[in-house]
Each structure stands twice: as structure tokens, then as C-alpha cells.
Design an enzyme around this catalytic site. Structure first.
Site, mmCIF file in Angstrom:
data_model
loop_
_atom_site.group_PDB
_atom_site.id
_atom_site.type_symbol
_atom_site.label_atom_id
_atom_site.label_comp_id
_atom_site.label_asym_id
_atom_site.label_seq_id
_atom_site.Cartn_x
_atom_site.Cartn_y
_atom_site.Cartn_z
ATOM 1 N N GLU A 127 -7.638 2.199 4.782
ATOM 2 C CA GLU A 127 -7.345 2.264 3.360
ATOM 3 C C GLU A 127 -8.422 1.500 2.582
ATOM 4 O OE1 GLU A 127 -3.735 0.152 2.816
ATOM 5 O OE2 GLU A 127 -3.849 0.105 0.635
ATOM 6 N N ASP A 166 -2.832 -1.840 4.796
ATOM 7 C CA ASP A 166 -2.373 -3.190 4.508
ATOM 8 C C ASP A 166 -0.905 -3.362 4.853
ATOM 9 O OD1 ASP A 166 -4.663 -4.387 3.631
ATOM 10 O OD2 ASP A 166 -4.434 -3.650 1.573
ATOM 11 N N ASP A 216 1.451 -4.247 3.189
ATOM 12 C CA ASP A 216 2.223 -4.376 1.953
ATOM 13 C C ASP A 216 2.799 -3.024 1.570
ATOM 14 O OD1 ASP A 216 0.127 -2.896 1.038
ATOM 15 O OD2 ASP A 216 -0.716 -4.462 -0.247
ATOM 16 N N ASP A 272 2.023 -0.827 -0.760
ATOM 17 C CA ASP A 272 1.078 0.276 -0.924
ATOM 18 C C ASP A 272 0.569 0.774 0.422
ATOM 19 O OD1 ASP A 272 1.120 0.793 -3.600
ATOM 20 O OD2 ASP A 272 -0.321 -0.789 -4.092
#
Ligand code: 1YM
Length: 640
Positions: A428, A501, A503, A505
């Protein structure tokens, strides 16, 4: 007839049965578990034939203790009179003369003629013993055969029954010297019996397993809706795009034809065709007639209503069958089965009948249900677009000489061309991509950075997906092609590692990628090539030591192992994202084959996550945002 002749014909009969015992494969295909079950179908077929003739409404199949099988029906009962040719009862003749059933039975539809139909005498030849009981004319008639068809006593009356009672009961015990196994499988019997019940509207078939004392009720299969209910059964768990199953039928010259269909929102089709209850795997004239009519009627309707514009190309047979579940059934007095496995109907007159019945009925349905009609036509048009896109995709993958492809600027391929040792990280963002490039083992590790978010393919088809640059890069990198030309053998990497990640997103991108793989590259997931990298969430530094942990729990556990003075001075950092790790850190925590933690993605993960796919991937952006925010922790802990 003198005794001499009588003996000779007896010998002839036994020679016939002996031939079956010598070469059972020639008569029932195999002597494995499949052949064992074949015997049941030979007997059940006789009951089904009697039902097709209109005389039998109930059939019972029982697996007895000791693995013998009983089949009962309430038909007319096999004729008990003396047969003029053999001078024996017709029952005995049917059970001892090869193909006697076909020869002596008159007219009507017969299941026999396809792969089955070798007759009751073959079951007798391959059985340790067979008992036939016929209820007819107020009498109970009985005959027993032993050791491959030897008659002990001619058919005899063993009692009286209600004058209205008719039917045949057969019990047989397969010969263990012939078969590799003597154990019947309940589910194998159930699946075919259920199918027979669907195919013969209103016919009640019961299956009972008496090997287990507790089970004495069995299961009953009866479907008043016939093949319509079969379609509903197949569509359980799918989403139909119109409520009612369409059921059409017609008869001409004793040939009965029927078809039931319902469209779902899926991309696959489930089309099955039968002739006299036998699955015609390779189709034939009945299927051709329907397919031809379906394509023509949908095109005509779409043109006439203007849904399909003049400039639009016509829909093909493949386009109109997307998401279609359809059962085609034909009952024919004289079916011609063709092809190597006799799995195709050859009778040419059936093509016209099928076409007529289908086109008239289906056109009427479209005209009377304009909303449903539009939904169906639009679904076919989307399929058409996807088909063109697939063509484009093939061109892309064909042209994809990686060296010249301009996407090569994005992919940092590995040096090795051996798919067994190569892996690709889908990363990403450009900055993480940069670190990953520096931190990788360039011999075996390729890096594909994704710039934007990839398109949500849950609601989009191939055509739109291919408009997305990120997706095109992925297709080209994998090397497998897509759509009809997908080929798993061409996969250029052993491991496809999604590196996002830790997280919300990141979780979102992971879901988007998995949606893409699940929908368009499912074999890659099925064969276990897809992984999720697990970047650490915490970095703990004390003295010269750097420790990374995947989550809070692991962090606390680690801290608990440290002496108190060290723990007090330890620097704990929450890792913000892949992009903030330098190359060395990224290598150490996430990429190094000896240190990293990968999580293999399975199809089950994908299926279990399907509900979340739906929520995350729905058309509305706002609920998705909210959902992700509300369920951030949950999404993080998902196996996706
Ligand atoms: C449990 C097995 O075999 N039922 C059965 C078989 C026959 C008939 C009825 C039958 C057929 C006809 C006339 C006909 C058979 N008869 C013959 C033959 N159940 C089972 N039920 N009357 C009764 O086809 O004309 C073969 S099978 F050849 F004797 F007519």
C-alpha cells in the site's frame, strides 16, 4: 415342448448369467462402490418406469442390516403369468434372461436405454441372493434366486392380499465375491433419489437406513412442483433476481418436454438436462433448442423494448446464461443417446419441440412481467460487457511482455524466474513501496506498490475492473490471465503477499484485494497462494534491543518479561504505518522469511468475511466509513 429343449434353454439362461459374472464391468461399468450402487438403480429404474407409465406413485428404498437392499413399489406388479417363449413365469424371465425387461415390456417411457438399463437379470447375476415378491390379483407371489440367478423353485403363491393391492418388492444381496465393497453409502443413494423425486413430479420416494436400529422413519422425497422445486433447491443460498421460477412444458408425438428456470445475481450458470431421468451431461437436442430460443427471445425482446439499442451488439448464448439456474427434462419413448459416454440426446425432432415450448412460454413471461424482463435483459447486457472486457483482458495478458510493458515502472520484479521460489508483495502506497524495494531480497521478492485504492469489484464486473490501473497491474504481474483464459499454471509467484498497514485503511485495502482475488482469481486463493503480511503494531526499544510486537497483548506480555528497571526505561512506539519504517526495519519485521509472520488466506476466510464484504463493499460510501470506524478493532482482527 419336450424336456430336452427345456433343459437346453435352462442351460442357455445360466450361461447368460454366468457371462455377466465373468465380465461384470461390461454390464455395470465397475465392481467398485459405484458398481455396487448401480445395482440399486437397475431395480429402482424398473419402479420409475412403472411410474412413468402412470401406474406407480410410491417407491421405498431400504438399506437393510447386512447391506442387502429392498426396493418396493405400488405399481401393477411384474406379470406373474407363464411367458409363452420361456414357459416360465414372466417374473422369473425378467430376472434370468438378459434384457428381458426391455424386450417384453411394452411401450411407454423407459429409463433404460441410457447408461443403465441392463436389467434386473444383471442384478440377479451379481447377487448372492434375490427375492421378488409381487402383489397382484389378490395374491402374494414369491420367488427366490441364489448364487447368481439359480432358481430353487418356480414362482409360487405364498398368501393372499387385498384385491386392490398391487406392487413389486425386490430384496437383493450383492455378491461379495464380485464387489470390492459391500457397504452402501446413504448419501449417494439420497442424492440420486432426491433427484429422481424432483424429476418425477408427485412421485413419493422414501429412503430408509435400517442398518442402524434407531433410524426407522427414513426420509421422504416428494415434490409437487417437480423441476421448479429442483431449481429452488439449487438456488438456496443464492439471490434470485426475480421471484417466481419459470416453468414451461409441452408434448408432441408422445415426447414430453419441460424446463424450469430462475436467474440469480451470480455470475455462474447451473444448467442440467435430463432425458428419461438420465442426466445428459453433454446436452443434445433438447438443450440446444432451449439455448437457441433463450438467446433469440431475449435479443428480440431487448431490441423491441429499446433496452438494447441499435448500436449495441446482440447478446450471445453465454451472455444470457449468466446467473441462470435451469433444469431441462425430456421424456421420450425412443431416445437416441449419442457420444462416447452416451451423454447427449440425438433425436432431432426434440430441438424443435424444445425451441417452440421455450420461446412461446418465455416470451409470454417477459411480456407479462416487464420489471423482471428488464432485470434479466440488463443482467445479460452486463455479462456482454464483461465478455468484451475479458477479450480485452486476454489481449492485455497476451501482449504483456513484461520487459516492454509500461507498467514495469511500477513492478519491481524479482530476478528469479522460478515461480516456486518467487513471491510478490502488494504494498500500500509509494513510500512503503520504496522501503520494501530497498529492504527486499531482490532475487526472490518482487514489489508491486499500489498508488490508489483498488476498485471495489464486489459490485463491478470484469470490464470495469479492467479500467482500473491498479487491477491491470496485478493481472499483468500474476501472469495467469483472467476470465476464460485464466491458467493457474502460469502464476509467476508462489506467494502473493498483501502488505498493508495495521490500521483501518489497511484493513480496507486488504478487503478490496481479497474481493478481487476471490471474485476473479479464486483458484489462486483455493490453492493457498495468498497471504497477508503482519506488520508490527509496536516497537519496544531498550538498550540496544529492538523488539516488535504484532499487537497490544504481545507487547504487554513482552514487557512483563523485562526486569522492572529495564521496563521503566523502555521506549514504546506505536508504529504508524509501513511508510514510516525504514528499509531495514521493514525487512526485519515483515519481509525476512525467517522473521516475518504471514497469515495464509483461505477461501473459508473469504466466505466467512462475505457478510463484511457486503457491508464494506456496498454502494454507499458513508455507511462503509461508519462501519469501518465502528468496527475498527474487529476489522483488524479479521483474518483478512
Ligand atoms: C422393485 C422393482 O420391477 N416394478 C415393476 C416392473 C414391471 C412392471 C411393473 C410391469 C411392466 C409392464 C406391465 C410393462 C416390469 N414388467 C416387466 C415385463 N419394481 C419393479 N412394476 N406390467 C407390469 O412394461 O408392460 C419388466 S419390468 F417385462 F414383465 F413386462
Amino acid at each position: 415342448m419336450n424336456n430336452e429343449h427345456y433343459d437346453a434353454s435352462d442351460i442357455q439362461v445360466l450361461e447368460g448369467l454366468e457371462a455377466v459374472r465373468k465380465r461384470p464391468g461390461m454390464y455395470i461399468g465397475t465392481t467398485d462402490v459405484k458398481g455396487l450402487h448401480h445395482l440399486v438403480w437397475e431395480i429402482v429404474d424398473n419402479s420409475i418406469d412403472e411410474s412413468l407409465a402412470g401406474y406407480c406413485n410410491n417407491i421405498e428404498v431400504i438399506i437393510n442390516k447386512g447391506n442387502s437392499i429392498t426396493v418396493k413399489d405400488d405399481g401393477r406388479g411384474i406379470p406373474v403369468d407363464i411367458h409363452p417363449k420361456t414357459k416360465k413365469s414372466t417374473v422369473e424371465t425378467v430376472y434370468t434372461v438378459l434384457h428381458a425387461g426391455g424386450k417384453f415390456g411394452g411401450g411407454g417411457y423407459k429409463v433404460s436405454g441410457g447408461l443403465h438399463g441392463v436389467g434386473a437379470s444383471v442384478v440377479n447375476a451379481l447377487s448372492k441372493w434375490v427375492e421378488v415378491t409381487v402383489y397382484k390379483n389378490g395374491k402374494i407371489h414369491f420367488i427366490r434366486f441364489e448364487d447368481g440367478g439359480h432358481v430353487l423353485e418356480p414362482l409360487k403363491v405364498i398368501g393372499d392380499c387385498d384385491i386392490n393391492r398391487t406392487g413389486t418388492t425386490v430384496t437383493f444381496k450383492p455378491d461379495p465375491d464380485i464387489f470390492d465393497t459391500d457397504i452402501y453409502d446413504y448419501n449417494t443413494l439420497k442424492v440420486r433419489i432426491r433427484e429422481l423425486a424432483f424429476l418425477n413430479k408427485g412421485l413419493k420416494i422414501t429412503l430408509r437406513d435400517d442398518r442402524d436400529e434407531e433410524d426407522t422413519t427414513g426420509e421422504t422425497f416428494v415434490y409437487e412442483g417437480g423441476i421448479s422445486e429442483y431449481v429452488k433447491f439449487i438456488n438456496q443460498g443464492k439471490t434470485p433476481i426475480h421471484e417466481d421460477v419459470i416453468h414451461l412444458e409441452g408434448t408432441e408425438d408422445n415426447v414430453f418436454f419441460e424446463v424450469a428456470l430462475q436467474y440469480t445475481d451470480g455470475y455462474n450458470d447451473n444448467i442440467y438436462s435430463f432425458v428419461n431421468n438420465i442426466n445428459t451431461h453433454d446436452g443434445g437436442t433438447h438443450e440446444e433448442g432451449v439455448r437457441r430460443a433463450l438467446t433469440r427471445v431475449i435479443n428480440n425482446y431487448a431490441r423491441r423494448t429499446g433496452i438494447l439499442k441499435e448500436k449495441d451488439e446482440s447478446l450471445t448464448g453465454d451472455d444470457v446464461k449468466e446467473g441462470l439456474t435451469m433444469i431441462i427434462s425430456c421424456k421420450h419413448p425412443n431416445p437416441q443417446f449419442e457420444g462416447q459416454t452416451k451423454g447427449r440426446l440425438g433425436n432431432s425432432e426434440v430441438r424443435k419441440l424444445a425451441d417452440n415450448v421455450f420461446s412461446e412460454g418465455f416470451e409470454k413471461f417477459l411480456l407479462e412481467n416487464p420489471d423482471e424482463a428488464r432485470t434479466i435483459v440488463e443482467k445479460s447486457m452486463l455479462a456482454c460487457r464483461a465478455r468484451n472486457a475479458a477479450k480485452k483482458a486476454r489481449e492485455i495478458t497476451r501482449k504483456s511482455d513484461l520487459a516492454i510493458s509500461n507498467f514495469f515502472g511500477k513492478l519491481s520484479d524479482c530476478k528469479s524466474k522460478d515461480p516456486k521460489v518467487s513471491e510478490i508483495f502488494i504494498v500500500e502506497g509509494d513510500s512503503a513501496g520504496g522501503s520494501a524495494k530497498k529492504g527486499r531480497d531482490s532475487m526472490t521478492q518482487a514489489i508491486l506498490p499500489l498508488r490508489g485504492k483498488i476498485l471495489n469489484v464486489e459490485k463491478a464486473r470484469l470490464d470495469r475492473a479492467l479500467g482500473n490501473e491498479e487491477i491491470r497491474s496485478i493481472i499483468t504481474a500474476f501472469g495467469t490471465g483472467i476470465g476464460d483464459e485464466f491458467n493457474l499454471d502460469k502464476l509467476r509467484y508462489d506467494k502473493i503477499i498483501i502488505m498493508t498497514d495495521a490500521d483501518v485503511d489497511g484493513a480496507h485495502i486488504r478487503v478490496l484485494l481479497l474481493t478481487l482475488f476471490y471474485r476473479f482469481f479464486r483458484p489462486i486463493v483455493e490453492s493457498g497462494h495468498v497471504y497477508a503480511a503482519q506488520p508490527p503494531l509496536f516497537r519496544i526499544m531498550h538498550g540496544k534491543t529492538r523488539k516488535y510486537t504484532l499487537d497490544e497483548k504481545e507487547k504487554d506480555e513482552y514487557l512483563a518479561t523485562l526486569p522492572e528497571n529495564v521496563r521503566a526505561r523502555a521506549e514504546i512506539a506505536r508504529m504508524k504505518g509501513l511508510g514510516e519504517m525504514d528499509a531495514e526495519e521493514l525487512n526485519e519485521t515483515t519481509m525476512d522469511i525467517n522473521k516475518r509472520v504471514l497469515r495464509r488466506i483461505t477461501v473459508d476466510d473469504c466466505v466467512a468475511a462475505d457478510a463484511i464484504f457486503e457491508k464494506l463493499m456496498g454502494d454507499d460510501v458513508e455507511p462503509r466509513r461508519e462501519f469501518i470506524e465502528e468496527n475498527a478493532a474487529f476489522v483488524e482482527n479479521l483474518d483478512i
